[in-house]
Design a protein around this motif. Sequence first.
Motif, PDB file in Angstrom:
ATOM      1  N   GLY A 107       1.230   1.059  12.737  1.00  0.00           N
ATOM      2  CA  GLY A 107       1.143  -0.068  11.842  1.00  0.00           C
ATOM      3  C   GLY A 107       1.106  -1.361  12.287  1.00  0.00           C
ATOM      4  O   GLY A 107       1.038  -2.115  11.658  1.00  0.00           O
ATOM      5  N   GLU A 130      -1.207  -4.152  11.232  1.00  0.00           N
ATOM      6  CA  GLU A 130      -1.244  -4.416   9.631  1.00  0.00           C
ATOM      7  C   GLU A 130      -0.674  -5.955   9.636  1.00  0.00           C
ATOM      8  O   GLU A 130       0.521  -6.289   9.997  1.00  0.00           O
ATOM      9  CB  GLU A 130      -0.173  -3.658   8.890  1.00  0.00           C
ATOM     10  N   ASP A 146      -6.477   4.599  11.387  1.00  0.00           N
ATOM     11  CA  ASP A 146      -6.090   3.600  10.743  1.00  0.00           C
ATOM     12  C   ASP A 146      -4.550   2.970  11.029  1.00  0.00           C
ATOM     13  O   ASP A 146      -4.024   1.816  10.872  1.00  0.00           O
ATOM     14  CB  ASP A 146      -6.109   3.622   9.314  1.00  0.00           C
ATOM     15  N   ARG A 151      -1.759   3.679  10.299  1.00  0.00           N
ATOM     16  CA  ARG A 151      -0.590   3.647   9.251  1.00  0.00           C
ATOM     17  C   ARG A 151       0.304   4.616   9.269  1.00  0.00           C
ATOM     18  O   ARG A 151      -0.258   5.810   9.221  1.00  0.00           O
ATOM     19  CB  ARG A 151      -1.242   3.310   7.951  1.00  0.00           C
ATOM     20  N   GLY A 173       3.682  -1.706   1.587  1.00  0.00           N
ATOM     21  CA  GLY A 173       2.527  -1.327   2.364  1.00  0.00           C
ATOM     22  C   GLY A 173       2.588  -0.040   2.468  1.00  0.00           C
ATOM     23  O   GLY A 173       1.568   0.616   3.378  1.00  0.00           O
ATOM     24  N   PRO A 226       1.094   3.485   2.373  1.00  0.00           N
ATOM     25  CA  PRO A 226      -0.506   4.039   1.642  1.00  0.00           C
ATOM     26  C   PRO A 226      -0.422   5.099   0.523  1.00  0.00           C
ATOM     27  O   PRO A 226       0.642   5.657   0.542  1.00  0.00           O
ATOM     28  CB  PRO A 226      -1.038   4.509   2.879  1.00  0.00           C
TER      29      PRO A 226
END
Length: 226
Positions: free
Chosen positions: A80, A83, A145, A147, A224, A226
Motif C-alpha cells: 500500500g 496510497e 492495486d 493494497r 483505508g 478495502p
Amino acid sequence: MVRPASAEIDHLVVAAATLEQGVAWCEATLGVTPDPGGRHPLMGTHNRLLRLEGAALAYLEIIAVDPHGAAPTRFARWFGLDEPALQRRLVEHGPRLVHWVARTNSILALRRRLRAHGADPGLPVAAARDSVRGRLRWRISVRRDGRPLLGGALPALIQWDSAHPTEAMPHSKIHLQALEVRPAPVLQQLHAAQLELADWLPVPLRARLQTPRGSVTLAADDEGVP
C-alpha cells in the motif's frame, strides 16, 4: 512426494515516509538500530531490517519509497505504499505496522487455497536484491492495486529461492511474542506458529514485541481498509 503448502511468519512490515524516519523511529521505539537492508529495483523501495528472536527465520522490515528508485509500471508498490492516505499518515504520525508476510514452501498451492476461500493475496512475482552476503531471490504475491487485504491481516505470501536474509543478521534483542489478527474465515487456512486469531482485537493486525525499551505493541488500523 509433494509436501503440502505450509505457512510461517516470515516478516512484519513497518512502513515509513522515509527510511531515515524509519531508523529514528526504530531507535526511539524499540531501542535498537536496524541492520542494513537494500534496494528493491522491482518496486522502487528500500529497507532496513531487524531479526526477530523467538521465531524461526523471522524479521521486522522497515520499508519506504526509494527516492532514487523507479516506480513500478505493472502494478502499484507493495504494502500500500502508493496510497496517498497512508503516505499522509506516515508523514503526520510516523511509521506504522501495515502488513505481514507469510513464508511458504509452495506459494502457488497456498495462493490457490486462499483464493478458494474468497481472498486473493495477489499474483506471485519474482524479485531480488543485493545484500552483503550475496544476491537474495524470492517470489512474493503482489496485488495489482498494491493494497493489503483485511487491513493487513491477510498476509502477502513469500517463497525464498535463495538463503533467508536472517542467516546474515546479528541477534537483535527484539523478541516476537505474538502476531495477532482479527479473524476472517480465510485466515483459518493459515496455521503459522505465534499467529493468534483474536476475536476481541480492536484492530486488524497487532504485533507484541519484547524489546530493550520493554514491551512494545505495534498495530495496524482500519483506516483505508478495502
